[in-house]
Design a protein around this motif. Sequence first.
Motif, PDB file in Angstrom:
ATOM      1  N   SER A 211      28.617 -41.016 -30.814  1.00 45.91           N
ATOM      2  CA  SER A 211      27.767 -41.754 -29.876  1.00 45.91           C
ATOM      3  C   SER A 211      28.573 -42.563 -28.873  1.00 45.91           C
ATOM      4  N   THR A 212      29.810 -42.902 -29.194  1.00 46.40           N
ATOM      5  CA  THR A 212      30.637 -43.714 -28.298  1.00 46.40           C
ATOM      6  C   THR A 212      31.818 -42.898 -27.778  1.00 46.40           C
ATOM      7  N   SER A 550      37.124 -40.214 -28.196  1.00 43.75           N
ATOM      8  CA  SER A 550      36.147 -40.788 -29.116  1.00 43.75           C
ATOM      9  C   SER A 550      36.867 -41.597 -30.175  1.00 43.75           C
TER      10      SER A 550
END
Length: 605
Positions: A211-212, A550
């Motif tokens: 997600s990041t 990531s």
Amino acid sequence: MPWGSQTRGSQLLSLSLLDYDKPRQGIKKQTCHFPDQGPHSQSYGFSSSCADVQVQLISKGQPNPLKNILHENETMFIVEKVPLEKEEPSHVEELLSEETAISDLSTGENVGLLALPVGRARQLIGFYTMAHNPNMTHLKLNRPVAALPPLWVRCDGSDPEGISWLGAELLSTSSSVTGVVLYMVTCRVDKNYSVNLEDLKKSHKKRHHLSTLTASGFARYELFKSTALDDTVAASQTTITLDISWSPVDEILQTPPLSSAATLNIKVESGEPRGPLSQLHRELKFLLVLADGLRTGVTEWPESLEAKSAVEFVQEFLNELNKLNEFGDSTKKDTEIVKNDAAAVDGSIECLLTLRGDLDFAEQLWCKMSSSVISYQDLVKCFTLVIQSLQHGDIQPWLHSGSCSLLSKLIHQSYHGTMDTVSLSGTVPVQMLLEIGLDKLKKDYICFFIGQELASLNHLEYFISPSVDTQEQVHRVQKLHHILEIVVSCMLFIKPQHELLFSLTQSCIKYYEQNPLDEQHIFQLPVRPTAIKDLYQNEKPQKWRVEINSGQKKVKTIWQLSDSPPVDHLNFHRPAAPLSLPPSISTCKTVVCAHRLCEAVMSYI
């Protein structure tokens, strides 16, 4: 593929790589014969017979085929297909069908860059990962204490994704291998590149279930590159590029912001014939001829640049001095001769290196002789004329203080009417000319660096010290000339502020105080983008890259545009139709050469 074949393949590859990893010199190549995989081999890109692969262990600092992709220069294994002419005869292959046959190939041969089908490449990567999985105890391998270098396999790009490289890199602690990083590089020529940054981010998140992420940018601008004069004269290797890095990235082909980190990369080859230092470089080359002659006993005399012979040239010079000396105005005499010489140096360009107007007699004699002497006999005759003029009192030339040359000693003696007898035989004439040439060139360099306030005498002490032998003095002067070429190239093509020139000069001085001459060395200098923004903000980059990372999983996707193919084993053809990008960006990730490097981590649990 049958499990037994996978196991056997992993064992063979591991044994071969372990043998490779022993300390060796140079780039080592081997041919590894893997066993026939049977009817299931077709799905992995095999032919029905045994296909050989060639492995190279490339050490840090050696030419690296992945330099345009990884931007690193570490030790790694490169796997590629062996050219057909290097394969073993078929009867030998039959005998070795269940064994590993290893034969050294000479490091100098041209074996070509033959890529493997992607299926075969995936199989070899699979062998590599299996062989180093500590849970595969049935392989019964003596695994090394330290992790082996990464393995990279050339791919032929024939698959729908256009894969050009597959790679695997081991992750390890001090005691064991904990996982492997898998790489995939795709490369294609895009007439109209359609990728946008958000699509790349979404693709990265989907692939790694994250997600990041963060996106960092890199751009390289070519500020200068030398071109060939004509078909007979090759271009010099002089290049000046600017690397800029920043984060975050807002869009594809974003112009780097002024808050970026920037570095100049400067590589300069001395002797550019169109440059302002061509005359000085020619003098340096003649100095090297004399030094080599003293060292080897054989002097390769260059061709004369003058219409007259050296003896006529020097005699005319002495006659002019004699006439002017009768009027007692030797200062005017020397200055006028220097100006005439200066006008003859090169009237086609504006010379950055201001020619000194204070050349003494020995330095002027060097200028005359270095452009006209073509034999040892010329040398002897010229110095005979000079010594006779001194002995007869025809000339009373002035000299700079501090010279320790034999000719300077004789001139000082002539002021008092007595001179030592000098035998102009053996190496004496060569040594005499070499000494005055060294003195002259050292003063030229001192004049420039101090005059431009780029260095002090203390900074230059290493390069101009007379306390070492003559050969070492020549070597150090050669290094000082290269520093001058670097600085002048930047003055011409970048026009930087004095602060930047000073930093560059000091960086070059420190490097050459500790290293031998290396004109292939790339000098790097950090700069503020605000100081050089005019050089790149309205230009198109030679290379533009975005790297999406990531957090904790340490995986990344790299997407790059460049004006030249980043892969050397595939052929890319530029489209005939106009590109959607400016023409300075050529395709293949090039016209647009878009190449993508995807990275994933597989853990051994």
